[in-house]
Scaffold this motif. Structure first.
Motif, PDB file in Angstrom:
ATOM      1  N   PRO A 147      -4.992   2.248   7.802  1.00  0.00           N
ATOM      2  CA  PRO A 147      -6.056   1.455   8.441  1.00  0.00           C
ATOM      3  C   PRO A 147      -5.635   0.000   8.623  1.00  0.00           C
ATOM      4  CG  PRO A 147      -6.921   2.739   6.601  1.00  0.00           C
ATOM      5  CD  PRO A 147      -5.433   2.850   6.557  1.00  0.00           C
ATOM      6  N   GLY A 148      -5.961  -0.549   9.783  1.00  0.00           N
ATOM      7  CA  GLY A 148      -5.682  -1.951  10.056  1.00  0.00           C
ATOM      8  C   GLY A 148      -4.260  -2.241  10.510  1.00  0.00           C
ATOM      9  N   LYS A 149      -3.389  -1.256  10.516  1.00  0.00           N
ATOM     10  CA  LYS A 149      -2.005  -1.451  10.968  1.00  0.00           C
ATOM     11  C   LYS A 149      -1.890  -0.993  12.421  1.00  0.00           C
ATOM     12  CE  LYS A 149       0.629  -2.364   7.217  1.00  0.00           C
ATOM     13  NZ  LYS A 149       1.851  -3.083   7.116  1.00  0.00           N
ATOM     14  N   SER A 150      -1.054  -1.678  13.183  1.00  0.00           N
ATOM     15  CA  SER A 150      -0.802  -1.276  14.565  1.00  0.00           C
ATOM     16  C   SER A 150      -0.161   0.097  14.586  1.00  0.00           C
ATOM     17  CB  SER A 150       0.135  -2.280  15.247  1.00  0.00           C
ATOM     18  OG  SER A 150      -0.456  -3.546  15.281  1.00  0.00           O
ATOM     19  N   LYS A 151      -0.505   0.880  15.579  1.00  0.00           N
ATOM     20  CA  LYS A 151       0.048   2.231  15.710  1.00  0.00           C
ATOM     21  C   LYS A 151       1.434   2.167  16.361  1.00  0.00           C
ATOM     22  CE  LYS A 151      -3.751   3.869  14.105  1.00  0.00           C
ATOM     23  NZ  LYS A 151      -3.870   3.649  12.711  1.00  0.00           N
ATOM     24  N   ASN A 152       2.261   3.134  16.009  1.00  0.00           N
ATOM     25  CA  ASN A 152       3.594   3.321  16.582  1.00  0.00           C
ATOM     26  C   ASN A 152       4.556   2.165  16.333  1.00  0.00           C
ATOM     27  OD1 ASN A 152       3.091   5.929  17.657  1.00  0.00           O
ATOM     28  ND2 ASN A 152       1.848   4.944  19.224  1.00  0.00           N
ATOM     29  N   MET A 153       4.286   1.368  15.311  1.00  0.00           N
ATOM     30  CA  MET A 153       5.194   0.282  14.944  1.00  0.00           C
ATOM     31  C   MET A 153       6.115   0.776  13.835  1.00  0.00           C
ATOM     32  SD  MET A 153       4.382  -2.229  16.918  1.00  0.00           S
ATOM     33  CE  MET A 153       5.291  -3.540  16.163  1.00  0.00           C
ATOM     34  N   GLU A 154       7.396   0.478  13.978  1.00  0.00           N
ATOM     35  CA  GLU A 154       8.356   0.884  12.959  1.00  0.00           C
ATOM     36  C   GLU A 154       8.128   0.088  11.679  1.00  0.00           C
ATOM     37  OE1 GLU A 154      13.163   1.456  12.334  1.00  0.00           O
ATOM     38  OE2 GLU A 154      12.448   0.250  14.010  1.00  0.00           O
ATOM     39  N   CYS A 155       8.171   0.778  10.546  1.00  0.00           N
ATOM     40  CA  CYS A 155       8.116   0.129   9.235  1.00  0.00           C
ATOM     41  C   CYS A 155       9.559  -0.145   8.829  1.00  0.00           C
ATOM     42  CB  CYS A 155       7.422   1.019   8.206  1.00  0.00           C
ATOM     43  SG  CYS A 155       7.431   0.307   6.546  1.00  0.00           S
TER      44      CYS A 155
END
Length: 171
Positions: A147-155
């Motif tokens: 929750p609250g994190k951008s989607k499809n962003m590499e960690c």
């Protein structure tokens, strides 16, 4: 998990497919299909008798998240039907939620081989089962259920942890 769901996944999955175990409360456990009805995933790490008792208690009190409260995982190869998930979980092939193209099969196998048996701390936001599965399939660790994190962003943290095992720096 329903027997027919497992049977359908096993009959349709191809090596490297993302396997999602969707929990009834809205988040999922992830793995990668590894032929012959098996999945590789963040499983429970080897543990002694006392820790096994504690884990059993936590799973009774917190049936959906008892495993992650212990905080230690090991990359395991298991039959899909044997993966420990809460009652009511649905298993399915889910290759289309991460806006990436799969790596060639040889690269997926190389990452699988290097990571199989490795132990990791479970960090829900930066080193979890979805990070692992997407790294094996795509070469980049992604988690779209935080929750609250951008989607499809590499960690980058998870990618670096896994990449250092797959291709260790030569000193």
């Amino acid at each position: 998990m329903c027997f027919w769901q497992v049977r359908e996944v096993v009959s349709n999955a191809q090596f490297g497919d993302l396997i999602e175990f969707a929990y009834p409360i809205g988040y999922s456990h992830w793995g990668v299909y590894d032929d012959d009805g098996h999945v590789i995933h963040f499983g429970v790490a080897e543990e002694g008798h006392v820790k096994n008792i504690v884990r059993g208690y936590l799973q009774t009190v917190f049936p959906v998240c008892g495993d992650i409260l212990i905080g230690e995982t090991q990359i395991r190869r298991q039959l899909i039907a044997d993966v420990n998930v809460p009652s009511g979980a649905h298993v399915m092939i889910t290759n289309n939620r991460h806006a990436r193209y799969p790596s060639p099969e040889e690269e997926i196998r190389c990452r699988r081989d290097a990571l199989l048996g490795q132990e990791f701390p479970y960090k829900i936001f930066s080193l979890n089962c979805e990070h692992f599965a997407t790294f094996v399939r795509f070469g980049q660790a992604v988690c779209n259920q935080i929750p609250g994190k951008s989607k499809n962003m590499e960690c980058m943290e998870a990618t670096e942890v896994f990449q250092n095992i797959v291709t260790p720096n030569e000193s």
